[in-house]
Design a protein around this motif. Sequence first.
Motif, short mmCIF file in Angstrom:
data_model
loop_
_atom_site.label_atom_id
_atom_site.label_comp_id
_atom_site.label_asym_id
_atom_site.label_seq_id
_atom_site.Cartn_x
_atom_site.Cartn_y
_atom_site.Cartn_z
N ASN A 1 -1.37 3.31 -6.08
CA ASN A 1 -0.35 2.95 -5.08
C ASN A 1 0.38 3.97 -4.25
O ASN A 1 0.94 3.70 -3.26
CB ASN A 1 1.04 2.36 -5.30
N MET A 2 -0.32 4.73 -4.66
CA MET A 2 0.81 6.35 -3.45
C MET A 2 -0.28 6.86 -2.47
O MET A 2 -2.33 6.37 -2.51
CB MET A 2 0.93 7.62 -4.71
N LEU A 3 0.12 7.25 -2.16
CA LEU A 3 -0.65 7.90 -0.56
C LEU A 3 -0.93 9.74 -0.48
O LEU A 3 -1.38 10.47 0.05
CB LEU A 3 -0.15 8.21 0.54
N ILE A 4 -0.97 9.84 -1.80
CA ILE A 4 -0.92 11.66 -2.32
C ILE A 4 -1.90 11.58 -3.91
O ILE A 4 -2.45 10.35 -3.99
CB ILE A 4 0.35 12.20 -2.65
N SER A 5 -1.94 12.80 -3.74
CA SER A 5 -3.67 13.09 -4.96
C SER A 5 -3.17 12.78 -5.57
O SER A 5 -1.41 12.83 -6.36
CB SER A 5 -4.79 14.54 -4.70
N ASP B 1 8.29 5.41 -3.51
CA ASP B 1 6.77 5.17 -4.42
C ASP B 1 6.38 4.41 -5.51
O ASP B 1 6.43 3.07 -5.98
CB ASP B 1 6.27 5.41 -3.26
N GLN C 1 2.65 2.90 13.63
CA GLN C 1 3.28 3.61 11.83
C GLN C 1 4.03 4.75 12.41
O GLN C 1 4.86 4.33 11.23
CB GLN C 1 1.98 3.21 11.08
N ARG D 1 -7.75 -3.10 4.95
CA ARG D 1 -7.60 -2.66 3.89
C ARG D 1 -8.61 -2.88 3.14
O ARG D 1 -8.96 -2.45 2.31
CB ARG D 1 -6.55 -2.60 3.18
#
Length: 146
Positions: free
Chosen positions: A61-65, A40, A18, A140
């Motif tokens: 859907n985001m990989l941030i806070s 995104d 990844q 997941r």
Amino acid sequence: MTDRRLAIDAWESLFRAQYEVFAEIAGDFDDTGLSQAEYDVLLTVTRSPEMTARLRDVTANMLISQPSVSRLVERMVARGLISKCADPDDGRGSLVSATDRGAAEFRRLATAHGASIAERMSILTDAELAQLRDLTAKLRTPPTGC
């Protein structure tokens, strides 16, 4: 019972794959005017009915806070990529919509980015791609019971 060493080896291989693939395709965003995070947001919004999504769905859907997503959305509103308004069905929520400009920039980049992803993933057969998709979806899903 799962073999612990095999599980760790598989995890490390997945993580490294990844990371390496992500680093390789990150160049798709150089000199495009959109960051990966903005892409995104637009991906989620443009895939939603009428190119409008709840802010909480974008955040999911985001990989941030959540606070980082909120700041990102405000910057995108200021740049004219999306608009934001109150959600009439949820007084505490917001709706975000792609503007014509945001949708056009997303489509332009999505074409090139999609081609880059397809090229990178072409080392796998269609059957392997389907298996990879299914296995990662399974990962997941949180395990049930202990």
